[in-house]
Design a protein around this motif. Structure first.
Motif, PDB file in Angstrom:
ATOM      1  N   LYS A 124      33.787 108.069  70.043  1.00 57.96           N
ATOM      2  CA  LYS A 124      34.775 107.463  70.932  1.00 57.96           C
ATOM      3  C   LYS A 124      35.871 108.431  71.340  1.00 57.96           C
ATOM      4  CE  LYS A 124      37.624 103.308  71.474  1.00 57.96           C
ATOM      5  NZ  LYS A 124      38.069 102.027  70.819  1.00 57.96           N
ATOM      6  N   TYR A 125      36.312 109.299  70.415  1.00 54.37           N
ATOM      7  CA  TYR A 125      37.521 110.078  70.668  1.00 54.37           C
ATOM      8  C   TYR A 125      37.332 111.594  70.733  1.00 54.37           C
ATOM      9  CZ  TYR A 125      39.752 105.639  69.426  1.00 54.37           C
ATOM     10  OH  TYR A 125      40.128 104.322  69.378  1.00 54.37           O
ATOM     11  N   GLN A 126      36.344 112.129  70.026  1.00 54.58           N
ATOM     12  CA  GLN A 126      36.197 113.579  69.987  1.00 54.58           C
ATOM     13  C   GLN A 126      35.763 114.111  71.352  1.00 54.58           C
ATOM     14  OE1 GLN A 126      36.907 115.892  67.565  1.00 54.58           O
ATOM     15  NE2 GLN A 126      36.408 117.371  69.153  1.00 54.58           N
ATOM     16  N   ARG A 127      36.394 115.204  71.797  1.00 56.86           N
ATOM     17  CA  ARG A 127      36.045 115.822  73.077  1.00 56.86           C
ATOM     18  C   ARG A 127      35.064 116.967  72.838  1.00 56.86           C
ATOM     19  NH1 ARG A 127      36.497 112.157  76.252  1.00 56.86           N
ATOM     20  NH2 ARG A 127      36.167 111.175  74.248  1.00 56.86           N
ATOM     21  N   PHE A 128      34.001 117.014  73.645  1.00 57.29           N
ATOM     22  CA  PHE A 128      33.038 118.102  73.603  1.00 57.29           C
ATOM     23  C   PHE A 128      32.966 118.826  74.943  1.00 57.29           C
ATOM     24  CE2 PHE A 128      31.287 115.073  70.390  1.00 57.29           C
ATOM     25  CZ  PHE A 128      31.546 115.865  69.282  1.00 57.29           C
ATOM     26  N   GLU A 129      34.039 118.737  75.687  1.00 57.06           N
ATOM     27  CA  GLU A 129      34.168 119.488  76.936  1.00 57.06           C
ATOM     28  C   GLU A 129      35.652 119.713  77.190  1.00 57.06           C
ATOM     29  OE1 GLU A 129      33.350 115.269  79.270  1.00 57.06           O
ATOM     30  OE2 GLU A 129      32.353 117.100  79.928  1.00 57.06           O
ATOM     31  N   GLY A 145      48.120 121.419  65.368  1.00 57.84           N
ATOM     32  CA  GLY A 145      47.361 122.334  66.212  1.00 57.84           C
ATOM     33  C   GLY A 145      46.798 121.740  67.477  1.00 57.84           C
ATOM     34  N   GLY A 146      47.037 120.475  67.754  1.00 59.35           N
ATOM     35  CA  GLY A 146      46.544 119.915  69.003  1.00 59.35           C
ATOM     36  C   GLY A 146      45.030 119.894  69.078  1.00 59.35           C
ATOM     37  N   CYS A 147      44.385 119.191  68.132  1.00 59.15           N
ATOM     38  CA  CYS A 147      42.915 119.185  68.025  1.00 59.15           C
ATOM     39  C   CYS A 147      42.222 118.806  69.332  1.00 59.15           C
ATOM     40  CB  CYS A 147      42.475 118.203  66.948  1.00 59.15           C
ATOM     41  SG  CYS A 147      43.285 118.418  65.365  1.00 59.15           S
ATOM     42  N   LEU A 148      42.851 117.943  70.102  1.00 64.98           N
ATOM     43  CA  LEU A 148      42.185 117.410  71.296  1.00 64.98           C
ATOM     44  C   LEU A 148      42.950 117.754  72.572  1.00 64.98           C
ATOM     45  CD1 LEU A 148      41.162 113.922  69.864  1.00 64.98           C
ATOM     46  CD2 LEU A 148      39.756 115.976  70.079  1.00 64.98           C
ATOM     47  N   LYS A 149      43.486 118.963  72.645  1.00 65.79           N
ATOM     48  CA  LYS A 149      44.143 119.428  73.859  1.00 65.79           C
ATOM     49  C   LYS A 149      43.098 119.746  74.925  1.00 65.79           C
ATOM     50  CE  LYS A 149      48.504 121.236  72.026  1.00 65.79           C
ATOM     51  NZ  LYS A 149      49.357 122.438  71.859  1.00 65.79           N
ATOM     52  N   ALA A 150      43.553 120.339  76.043  1.00 62.46           N
ATOM     53  CA  ALA A 150      42.637 120.640  77.153  1.00 62.46           C
ATOM     54  C   ALA A 150      41.444 121.462  76.683  1.00 62.46           C
ATOM     55  CB  ALA A 150      43.392 121.369  78.260  1.00 62.46           C
ATOM     56  N   ILE A 151      41.692 122.424  75.781  1.00 65.76           N
ATOM     57  CA  ILE A 151      40.602 123.149  75.118  1.00 65.76           C
ATOM     58  C   ILE A 151      40.568 122.639  73.675  1.00 65.76           C
ATOM     59  CG2 ILE A 151      39.710 125.376  74.368  1.00 65.76           C
ATOM     60  CD1 ILE A 151      41.144 126.656  76.716  1.00 65.76           C
ATOM     61  N   PRO A 152      39.617 121.770  73.350  1.00 65.33           N
ATOM     62  CA  PRO A 152      39.613 121.152  72.011  1.00 65.33           C
ATOM     63  C   PRO A 152      39.387 122.187  70.916  1.00 65.33           C
ATOM     64  CG  PRO A 152      37.589 120.637  73.200  1.00 65.33           C
ATOM     65  CD  PRO A 152      38.494 121.323  74.177  1.00 65.33           C
ATOM     66  N   CYS A 153      39.939 121.910  69.747  1.00 67.15           N
ATOM     67  CA  CYS A 153      39.797 122.798  68.594  1.00 67.15           C
ATOM     68  C   CYS A 153      38.314 123.000  68.269  1.00 67.15           C
ATOM     69  CB  CYS A 153      40.522 122.203  67.399  1.00 67.15           C
ATOM     70  SG  CYS A 153      40.210 123.068  65.850  1.00 67.15           S
ATOM     71  N   TYR A 154      37.911 124.263  68.168  1.00 70.83           N
ATOM     72  CA  TYR A 154      36.494 124.564  67.940  1.00 70.83           C
ATOM     73  C   TYR A 154      36.048 124.111  66.560  1.00 70.83           C
ATOM     74  CZ  TYR A 154      32.081 127.045  68.508  1.00 70.83           C
ATOM     75  OH  TYR A 154      30.743 127.352  68.642  1.00 70.83           O
ATOM     76  N   ILE A 155      36.932 124.214  65.576  1.00 68.93           N
ATOM     77  CA  ILE A 155      36.580 123.763  64.228  1.00 68.93           C
ATOM     78  C   ILE A 155      36.268 122.267  64.245  1.00 68.93           C
ATOM     79  CG2 ILE A 155      37.379 123.516  61.848  1.00 68.93           C
ATOM     80  CD1 ILE A 155      39.267 125.911  62.454  1.00 68.93           C
ATOM     81  N   GLY A 156      37.100 121.493  64.941  1.00 65.59           N
ATOM     82  CA  GLY A 156      36.864 120.057  65.036  1.00 65.59           C
ATOM     83  C   GLY A 156      35.549 119.736  65.706  1.00 65.59           C
ATOM     84  N   ILE A 157      35.218 120.496  66.748  1.00 66.74           N
ATOM     85  CA  ILE A 157      33.936 120.299  67.429  1.00 66.74           C
ATOM     86  C   ILE A 157      32.776 120.565  66.470  1.00 66.74           C
ATOM     87  CG2 ILE A 157      32.395 121.333  69.159  1.00 66.74           C
ATOM     88  CD1 ILE A 157      34.830 121.596  70.985  1.00 66.74           C
ATOM     89  N   VAL A 158      32.825 121.693  65.773  1.00 66.21           N
ATOM     90  CA  VAL A 158      31.737 122.059  64.868  1.00 66.21           C
ATOM     91  C   VAL A 158      31.570 121.026  63.759  1.00 66.21           C
ATOM     92  CG1 VAL A 158      31.023 123.723  63.107  1.00 66.21           C
ATOM     93  CG2 VAL A 158      31.830 124.531  65.332  1.00 66.21           C
TER      94      VAL A 158
END
Length: 299
Positions: A124-129, A145-158
């Motif tokens: 629902k919430y995680q951004r992958f783009e 660290g702004g996990c879901l900013k315009a460029i989402p945190c790469y660690i969170g994505i992984v």
């Protein structure tokens, strides 16, 4: 070689497939004995890390003490919409929600409700783009660290994609197009980064992502990412080539890889000592590169 590593190798070969056959190896393991010692603080972060380490050894989910620890961790972290180290949903972070969801899945935790909540938060919430809004407005995301900013945190994505990967292979999963779509988006994002490189400069995304360390903390590295890609059939994609060549370049003349010194959380138990022949790391990389034990001896 510790008997826990012998067990892992035999399990991967399909030679040991049940807890009864594994018990002897578990009981004789010096490493597992250290991991099960109550020499750390029973707060969410240290307990999560200790259980993540234990989860790297097959069949440890059946050990009564491990089940007790999982129940404690669940009581410390499960909240209404996912997992949070503070147990407050306002402080859900992409990386830790992904790590905790993955852990409970891998350890076959009995309370399915919390696992599904962790997965639902990701879908629902995680951004992958990039440059897409999220509906999540928890204050923790903004503070750390702004996990879901315009460029989402790469660690969170992984960590989120690893959770979806574990979920898709688990007993908890039923066919779900939303999960499949999110998973494919995340895989594409990771591959488009050539696994570990910045798109703008072709430099490593973080200063630790090339570190050869194992097991994995919140500081993800190239081994963890490639292991996930390999388990889902993506490691032969040409966008993995740089990462694969990087691992090959780190192999020593004796066919073994050495662990890097680096981040060590409180209560962390080393599987491999830095600057020495690292049998656990070597086994993980062998699996990724499909190098046989005969060509890369683990002795």
């Amino acid at each position: 070689m510790d008997t826990a590593l012998i067990l892992k190798i035999e399990h991967r070969k399909g030679l040991i497939s049940d807890y009864e056959s594994a018990k002897h190896f578990l009981e004789q393991s010096d490493l597992l004995r250290q991991l099960l010692a109550e020499n750390f603080q029973f707060e969410s972060y240290q307990l999560m890390n200790r259980l993540n380490e234990i989860a790297e050894i097959p069949f440890t989910q059946y050990i009564p003490k491990v089940q007790e620890w999982l129940a404690i961790l669940n009581s410390l972290t499960a909240c209404d919409e996912g997992f949070s180290l503070t147990k407050k949903k306002d402080y859900i972070l992409s990386c830790y929600n992904g790590m905790l969801t993955s852990l409970f899945i891998r350890m076959e935790y009995s309370n399915h409700k919390e696992i599904h909540q962790g997965i639902n938060w990701i879908t629902k919430y995680q951004r992958f783009e990039r440059n897409t809004p999220t509906e999540w407005n928890g204050s923790g995301i903004l503070r750390y660290g702004g996990c879901l900013k315009a460029i989402p945190c790469y660690i969170g994505i992984v960590k989120s994609i690893i959770a979806l990967s574990e979920y898709k292979k688990s007993i908890y999963y039923q066919s779900n197009q939303i999960v499949e779509s999110k998973f494919n988006q995340g895989i594409d994002y990771i591959l488009n980064q050539n696994v570990y490189l910045r798109k703008s400069t072709s430099e490593p995304i973080t200063n630790y992502i090339t570190s050869l360390s194992y097991p994995f903390t919140w500081k993800t590295n190239v081994i963890e990412i490639l292991r996930m890609l390999k388990s889902n059939g993506f490691v032969n994609d040409s966008r993995c080539n740089f990462a694969m060549e990087y691992l090959k370049s780190k192999q020593k003349d004796n066919g073994i890889w050495y662990a890097n010194a680096g981040y060590k959380p409180k209560g962390w138990i080393l599987f491999d000592k830095p600057k020495e022949s690292s049998l656990w790391i070597s086994q993980e990389i062998q699996e990724i590169l499909e190098i046989s034990n005969n060509n890369c001896p683990l002795e």
